[in-house]
Design a protein around this motif. Structure first.
Motif, PDB file in Angstrom:
ATOM      1  N   CYS A 138      38.649 -45.633  41.740  1.00 11.16           N
ATOM      2  CA  CYS A 138      37.266 -45.219  41.495  1.00 11.16           C
ATOM      3  C   CYS A 138      36.319 -45.876  42.505  1.00 11.16           C
ATOM      4  CB  CYS A 138      36.864 -45.601  40.076  1.00 11.16           C
ATOM      5  SG  CYS A 138      35.154 -45.182  39.689  1.00 11.16           S
ATOM      6  N   CYS A 143      34.320 -51.049  39.370  1.00  8.78           N
ATOM      7  CA  CYS A 143      35.329 -50.365  38.552  1.00  8.78           C
ATOM      8  C   CYS A 143      36.694 -50.477  39.216  1.00  8.78           C
ATOM      9  CB  CYS A 143      34.944 -48.894  38.390  1.00  8.78           C
ATOM     10  SG  CYS A 143      36.065 -47.990  37.314  1.00  8.78           S
ATOM     11  N   CYS A 159      36.027 -42.272  38.379  1.00 12.07           N
ATOM     12  CA  CYS A 159      36.908 -42.167  37.227  1.00 12.07           C
ATOM     13  C   CYS A 159      36.243 -41.302  36.178  1.00 12.07           C
ATOM     14  CB  CYS A 159      37.227 -43.554  36.666  1.00 12.07           C
ATOM     15  SG  CYS A 159      35.835 -44.434  35.943  1.00 12.07           S
ATOM     16  N   CYS A 164      30.670 -44.210  35.712  1.00  9.92           N
ATOM     17  CA  CYS A 164      30.599 -44.724  37.086  1.00  9.92           C
ATOM     18  C   CYS A 164      29.785 -43.803  38.000  1.00  9.92           C
ATOM     19  CB  CYS A 164      31.999 -44.904  37.648  1.00  9.92           C
ATOM     20  SG  CYS A 164      32.808 -46.357  36.993  1.00  9.92           S
TER      21      CYS A 164
END
Ligand SMILES: [Zn+2]
Length: 193
Positions: A138, A143, A159, A164
């Motif tokens: 990601c 992340c 993701c 995100c």
């Protein structure tokens, strides 16, 4: 707890139960009951039964082997021999069984051992096949979730767009807005990255 299933592959969702690995790691499988809950939410079994502490330890070993192998796949590197062996050995046990109960309804039978064997088998299929080339990390700043990019253009970056993706866009917008305000221009919109 509601677990997130956004990786487009169960083995990668499993690896992501240790989140924010490089900054502030949080183990979502803190207790044996968490593993049982994850297995049910993952749709692997209807009733995992009681999960022992040692079973949780084995699950974590498998999870870390899967994570490291996924990172190797993402980088186009070789997987560690010990990780391949662990995934292979774990996949050798009895699997979860799926039985049709009625149209649109199945029963999934298996305890934690069968759940881990099934997960290891899925991981083996992923890492041993062409889909390993689709493993991505990601683009979220902190992340550490890996996912499969099945987009036609090969352009999936996040993701999860709702977490995100939107967080990154909001950060970019704030930075751009601050830069524009200091230069006297007006920002044009929240998500026009
Ligand atoms: Zn992410």
């Amino acid at each position: 707890m509601d677990f997130l299933f956004v990786s487009d592959h169960l083995a990668l969702d499993f690896a992501a139960t240790l989140s924010w690995r490089t900054t502030c790691p949080i183990d979502l499988l803190a207790e044996p009951a968490d593993l049982a809950a994850w297995a049910v939410q993952a749709g692997l079994t209807d009733r995992p039964g009681r999960v022992s502490r040692s079973a949780l330890d084995r699950a974590r070993l498998l999870r870390e082997a899967v994570y490291r192998t996924a990172v190797a796949a993402e980088r186009g590197a070789d997987a560690a021999v010990t990780d391949v062996r662990l995934i292979r050995e774990c996949a050798g046990g009895p699997q979860v069984t799926v039985a049709l109960r009625a149209l649109g309804e199945v029963e999934r039978h298996g305890g934690v051992n069968e759940v881990l064997a099934t997960l290891a088998t899925r991981a083996g299929e992923l890492f041993g096949g062409d889909d390993r080339h689709l493993v991505r990390l990601c683009a979220g700043a902190e992340c550490t979730r890996l996912f499969l990019d099945r987009s036609r253009a090969g352009s999936r970056r996040w993701c999860d767009k709702l977490s995100c993706g939107s967080r990154a866009n909001a950060t970019a917008y704030r930075r751009r807005k601050a830069a524009m305000l200091s230069s006297g221009a007006a920002p044009t919109g929240p998500y026009d990255t």
